[in-house]
Design a protein around this motif. Sequence first.
Motif, mmCIF file in Angstrom:
data_model
loop_
_atom_site.group_PDB
_atom_site.id
_atom_site.type_symbol
_atom_site.label_atom_id
_atom_site.label_comp_id
_atom_site.label_asym_id
_atom_site.label_seq_id
_atom_site.Cartn_x
_atom_site.Cartn_y
_atom_site.Cartn_z
ATOM 1 N N ARG A 61 37.508 35.699 34.371
ATOM 2 C CA ARG A 61 36.513 36.834 34.339
ATOM 3 C C ARG A 61 36.432 35.450 36.174
ATOM 4 O O ARG A 61 36.937 36.060 37.149
ATOM 5 C CB ARG A 61 35.196 36.200 34.532
ATOM 6 C CG ARG A 61 34.716 37.864 33.092
ATOM 7 C CD ARG A 61 33.251 37.985 33.137
ATOM 8 N NE ARG A 61 32.090 36.928 33.425
ATOM 9 C CZ ARG A 61 32.324 36.248 31.660
ATOM 10 N NH1 ARG A 61 33.694 36.553 30.518
ATOM 11 N NH2 ARG A 61 31.491 35.430 31.799
ATOM 12 N N ARG A 64 39.686 36.688 38.370
ATOM 13 C CA ARG A 64 40.140 37.759 38.800
ATOM 14 C C ARG A 64 39.222 37.765 39.854
ATOM 15 O O ARG A 64 38.978 38.481 40.778
ATOM 16 C CB ARG A 64 39.367 38.916 37.427
ATOM 17 C CG ARG A 64 40.092 38.812 36.117
ATOM 18 C CD ARG A 64 40.016 40.291 34.876
ATOM 19 N NE ARG A 64 38.789 40.033 34.728
ATOM 20 C CZ ARG A 64 38.347 39.399 33.690
ATOM 21 N NH1 ARG A 64 39.037 39.418 32.818
ATOM 22 N NH2 ARG A 64 36.951 39.559 33.279
ATOM 23 N N ARG A 65 38.078 37.672 39.823
ATOM 24 C CA ARG A 65 37.164 36.918 40.938
ATOM 25 C C ARG A 65 37.621 36.763 42.350
ATOM 26 O O ARG A 65 37.582 37.078 43.309
ATOM 27 C CB ARG A 65 35.923 36.644 40.672
ATOM 28 C CG ARG A 65 34.593 36.137 41.319
ATOM 29 C CD ARG A 65 34.005 38.014 42.092
ATOM 30 N NE ARG A 65 33.211 38.016 42.998
ATOM 31 C CZ ARG A 65 32.845 39.246 43.899
ATOM 32 N NH1 ARG A 65 33.445 39.906 43.865
ATOM 33 N NH2 ARG A 65 32.059 38.246 44.823
ATOM 34 N N GLN A 68 40.329 39.269 43.176
ATOM 35 C CA GLN A 68 39.336 40.018 44.356
ATOM 36 C C GLN A 68 38.943 39.652 45.752
ATOM 37 O O GLN A 68 39.330 40.776 46.750
ATOM 38 C CB GLN A 68 38.208 40.741 43.471
ATOM 39 C CG GLN A 68 38.046 41.183 42.047
ATOM 40 C CD GLN A 68 37.453 41.295 40.867
ATOM 41 O OE1 GLN A 68 36.529 40.875 41.301
ATOM 42 N NE2 GLN A 68 37.197 42.049 40.638
ATOM 43 N N GLU A 71 42.248 39.094 48.426
ATOM 44 C CA GLU A 71 41.833 40.918 48.819
ATOM 45 C C GLU A 71 41.383 41.630 49.933
ATOM 46 O O GLU A 71 41.979 41.511 50.064
ATOM 47 C CB GLU A 71 42.108 42.352 46.922
ATOM 48 C CG GLU A 71 43.523 42.026 46.650
ATOM 49 C CD GLU A 71 43.196 42.554 45.341
ATOM 50 O OE1 GLU A 71 42.340 43.290 45.545
ATOM 51 O OE2 GLU A 71 44.023 42.815 44.426
ATOM 52 N N LYS A 72 39.602 40.930 49.115
ATOM 53 C CA LYS A 72 39.299 41.258 50.259
ATOM 54 C C LYS A 72 39.407 40.778 51.364
ATOM 55 O O LYS A 72 39.166 41.504 53.023
ATOM 56 C CB LYS A 72 37.477 40.884 49.892
ATOM 57 C CG LYS A 72 37.171 42.373 48.867
ATOM 58 C CD LYS A 72 35.224 41.857 48.061
ATOM 59 C CE LYS A 72 34.948 43.208 47.606
ATOM 60 N NZ LYS A 72 33.837 42.574 47.068
#
Length: 422
Positions: A61, A64-65, A68, A71-72
């Motif tokens: 997790r 994945r975080r 993310q 990407e932001k």
Amino acid sequence: MSNAEDSALPFNAEGSGSASHVEQGQQASEGAGSAPPQHVEHGQTSEGSHVDPAELSAQARQKRRIAQLEEKIEALESGRAAKERQTNYFVAQGRAVRRVVALFDSIEDLVAENDRRYDLDEDAHHTLDEDRLEIGYITFTNTMRWFHKKAMDMDYEEYLQMLKLLRQGSDAARGDDTSKLKALVSEWVNREFKPDPLVDPDDKHSRGFTNDACGRLLCPSELDWNDFSVSGIRDRADGYIVTDLSFPTFVYEKYTTNPDDLEEGLFKSKILLQAYKAVFTSPSSAKDVEGDGDGADIIQNNRRARKSFNTIKVKKHVAQIIKMEKVTPRSIAYIICQVRFALSSVTSWRSVDGDFDYVQFWWTIVYFFERAPGREARRRTDRLLEWWTRKVFGRNIGAKQQVSETMSIRVKPANSWNGGAH
């Protein structure tokens, strides 16, 4: 052999020990490093210890975080870069407003006047100032052809921000040009007239009518600077005033006037061409203004343009940024006002200098072109603009300048937030 050693020995099927088996075991132990890896069960490390499945899930997790968030961040940086590009675009486009649209009117006033007219009857009466603003708006949208679409695609806050950036660019450009010409004009005057003392490039107090060279150029064209009676202008004596109603000598070719024909040589002076090129093309291009005035410099200018175009990277000048291909009346008026200010002793930009009103002076020049009285006068101003275009851009634009013949032209408002817009 001890019991401990016996317990470590392998047994055969009958349970008895074997020396060959011991040797084989030693060989297997020595070759353990090359043995294939053993299968590791889920939740078990290669050393055989167990890992909590919940911990593995938490690590997944977190990965994945992190992905993310990356990407932001990339999206934010991309958005920030796009916003900076848009900001730079509006500021750069705004730098044309004072130069080719309106020297003193704000963009907000131009837009507001057009919006106000939108729901009025076509035969409604308008004041002179309102007509001036409307023509300014038409000139603005003809220059900034992207403005309508951009404005319609924006929300109100974005629209206000765009106007702010355009205004920021326009005011910055006027200030930059004033500073640039302050030094360049002194250089040109010193080279042309060789005054004693020389005009100080950093000191405005030594200019104006107290300086012989500057005073000669600022003197109203209908007067002779060498005439003793004109000395009252130099001394600012009562009864000797200089207003915007007279064209100064510096706007005439060779800085001389034909009293029998005040249009002869008007707006053809060397210092005007130098200043125009310094602002709209480049300061270096201002060094070459020695053509005979009838297009003899076209070939050389075109050759220079091609040479610049073929270089690896050339910084765009003002005319290229706003896609300006011919000289316009309002750009000439802008340069004349800037040169007049550079020759004066006034230290900070202002619309009124004593008895001289720059606003009215600017409009006098604009109206000379845009409101030429009669067909023959319009032909003369068209020829003059063609001459300017040849001298500045090195090519002859045969098409006539698009000058409005009427003051009450209906133009769709730029935005949909004013009550007169639809």
